[in-house]
Design an enzyme around this catalytic site. Structure first.
Site, PDB file in Angstrom:
ATOM      1  CG  ASP A 192      -2.228   0.800   0.918  1.00 52.20           C
ATOM      2  OD1 ASP A 192      -2.257   1.538  -0.086  1.00 52.20           O
ATOM      3  OD2 ASP A 192      -3.185   0.701   1.719  1.00 52.20           O
TER       4      ASP A 192
ATOM      5  CG  ASP B 127      -6.127   5.235  -2.936  1.00 52.80           C
ATOM      6  OD1 ASP B 127      -4.975   4.850  -2.655  1.00 52.80           O
ATOM      7  OD2 ASP B 127      -7.138   4.871  -2.297  1.00 52.80           O
TER       8      ASP B 127
ATOM      9  CB  ALA C 197     -12.845   5.139   1.466  1.00 56.09           C
TER      10      ALA C 197
HETATM   11  N1  GUN Z   1      -6.650   0.592   2.961  1.00 58.39           N
HETATM   12  C1  GUN Z   1      -7.933   0.628   3.401  1.00 58.39           C
HETATM   13  N2  GUN Z   1      -8.660   1.496   2.662  1.00 58.39           N
HETATM   14  C2  GUN Z   1      -7.826   2.005   1.732  1.00 58.39           C
HETATM   15  C3  GUN Z   1      -8.004   2.954   0.665  1.00 58.39           C
HETATM   16  O1  GUN Z   1      -9.100   3.492   0.436  1.00 58.39           O
HETATM   17  N3  GUN Z   1      -6.904   3.222  -0.109  1.00 58.39           N
HETATM   18  C4  GUN Z   1      -5.684   2.632   0.125  1.00 58.39           C
HETATM   19  N4  GUN Z   1      -4.664   2.934  -0.659  1.00 58.39           N
HETATM   20  N5  GUN Z   1      -5.500   1.761   1.131  1.00 58.39           N
HETATM   21  C5  GUN Z   1      -6.551   1.450   1.910  1.00 58.39           C
END
Ligand code: GUN
Ligand code: ZN
Length: 499
Positions: free
Chosen positions: A93, A128, A196
């Protein structure tokens, strides 16, 4: 989008698939659970995730590594796989979650994607913007614009074989979610996380999640692998898979363990409330709750985390087996009974039954009618649509299968809730081989009556008589006026004889 995902088997919109991750040189069977590994606090060594739990893919946060002096140098030198000791696929992430939590982060999409590439990530993520639920539309739109710009920037970054996530945002605006999905699918990016949703999951808003996932799925092609970002509680895996999600990540196993919380497919228990462990995993077989309570905090937390992971991976296997045998709806109907908000989620999923029907196989093992929701399953809807294709004339009897009338008819069809009428030739074909209870709830009769109305509507030249013993009067009243209704008086127990 590269051609990296293949669906093997559908059940409704749920599917077994294979995600090819070229940089790791592995294929991952989906639905898959990605344990979250915090590079600073490793509850369980990643090698054990693989060897003991069967994890084929995990996720970690590149932003944390990017910002931490020592680890950053180590990971750049050794690479993620060696540093963590995990040779499956690793997703990273980008720091977007930190952005959502703390309001700002100090990397751009090209920087963090380049860094993810340099540390050997197999699936990277751009920055994002996770827009929370229920914000003003203007905010959702403008933040979505920014997310979409970042996906376009990500397309231009040379990341070699690394796959790239295309997160889908849009808050609780379903039209924005769908548009975001269409845009993401039109990019060259590979995997499609729905972003989200954590605040919705944390507040048990499963109906809202179901609406969002439905909108997103309608904007994506069937060959798009879909990740439900941040969904890690095993109680909702079956429902989310039935919606069409393929990937899940779980930090829950570790976070819940830290608070002495014990995950089950029915919900969450507190260690202090448990007299018995209702689970068959190695931890629950070897220890009692009292023994864990006596241990020091770290030891108990580690064991709880292991149990939490066992139950999460176990539920994934249960789901995969259910898809294989075509019983995913039965499984979801069981799980939906565990919390009223899950039932709301399942009912909302069924509101989009046309989408579920489109990929639902024509034949499976027996259909089990086990709840009021069974009447709204895609098989019932499909049967009703099929009734439009029959061309009947003459005198037609539609009758529950027992009992006989002393009148002759040109044709006799059976009637079974929730499907309604069907010709004898279909009685051995799915779904009319259904296992149904002797006593139905009103919804099942109402669904069957809908089938009768459809058949009657497309056959104006036929004369219909119904012999529907035990049907509720208020449902019989919904049948067309020109239909003849036999009363119970004309029913004889001779059974299966005349006509
Ligand atoms: N981890 C949990 N929700 C999200 C999200 O909306 N975007 C990203 N990049 N990681 C997340
Ligand atoms: Zn256990």
């Amino acid at each position: 989008m590269r051609d990296v995902f293949e669906v093997r088997t559908y059940d409704g919109a749920g599917r077994l698939g294979e995600l090819t991750v070229p940089r790791a040189d592995v294929t991952v069977e989906t639905p898959a659970l990605l344990p979250v590994v915090n590079p600073h606090v490793q509850t369980l060594e990643p090698s054990r995730l693989q060897s003991e739990f069967g994890a084929e893919i995990m996720i970690t946060n590149s932003y944390i590594l990017h910002g931490s002096g020592d680890l950053r140098d180590t990971v750049l030198e050794e690479g993620l796989h060696d540093m963590l000791g995990f040779d499956g696929a690793i997703m990273t992430d980008s720091g977007s979650f930190q952005l959502a939590e703390y309001g700002e982060i100090d990397v751009t999409t090209p920087e963090i994607l380049q860094f993810q590439h340099d540390i050997g990530s197999d699936i990277g993520t751009p920055v994002d913007i996770p827009t929370p639920p229920d914000v003003e539309r203007e905010q959702a739109e403008s933040e979505l614009n920014t997310t979409q710009e970042r996906l376009e920037i990500a397309e231009g970054v040379d990341v070699g074989e690394m796959l790239v996530n295309a997160p889908i945002q849009g808050s609780t605006y379903t039209d924005l979610r769908r548009e975001a999905a269409e845009h993401a699918y039109s990019t060259s990016l590979d995997v499609f996380p729905i972003g989200a949703v954590v605040p919705l999951l944390n507040s048990y808003r499963y109906a809202d999640v179901a609406e969002i996932v439905d909108s997103v799925k309608r904007g994506l092609g069937g060959d798009a692998p879909v990740h439900l970002f941040g969904a890690g509680h095993p109680m909702m895996f079956a429902l989310a898979v039935a919606m069409g999600c393929d990937l899940f990540d779980s930090a829950a196993y570790a976070l819940y363990a830290r608070d002495e919380r014990y995950l089950t497919v029915r919900g969450t228990e507190h260690l202090e409330d448990l007299e018995y462990f209702p689970c068959h995993c190695p931890i629950c077989s070897d220890y009692t709750p009292a023994e864990l309570r006596k241990m020091d905090d770290q030891a108990a937390e580690d064991l709880l985390a292991e149990h939490n992971l066992h139950v999460s991976f176990g539920e994934m296997r249960t789901i995969k087996q259910a898809i294989k045998e075509g019983s995913l709806f039965e499984l979801v109907e069981q799980r939906a009974r565990n919390h009223p908000t899950m039932l709301d989620g399942y009912r909302t999923l069924l509101d989009g039954v046309d989408r579920l029907e489109a990929s639902d196989p024509a034949s499976k093992d027996a259909f089990f009618h086990v709840s009021t929701e069974s009447s709204r399953r895609p098989e019932v809807v499909r049967h009703h649509e099929r009734l439009d294709r029959f061309d009947l004339d003459g005198e037609i009897l539609l009758a529950t299968d027992r009992g006989a009338l002393d009148r002759e008819f040109d044709e006799r069809w059976a009637v079974t809730p929730p499907f309604g009428p069907y010709p004898p030739a279909l009685s051995e074909a799915y779904p009319l081989t259904a296992e149904v209870p002797e006593r139905f709830e009103r919804q099942a009769y109402a669904a069957a009556a809908e089938g009768i109305r459809r058949l009657v509507a497309v056959n104006p030249d036929a004369e219909f008589t119904v012999a529907l013993w035990d049907w509720p009067d208020d449902v019989l009243e919904t049948l067309p006026d020109d239909i003849r209704v036999e009363s119970t008086d004309s029913y004889s127990e001779k059974t299966e004889e005349s006509v």
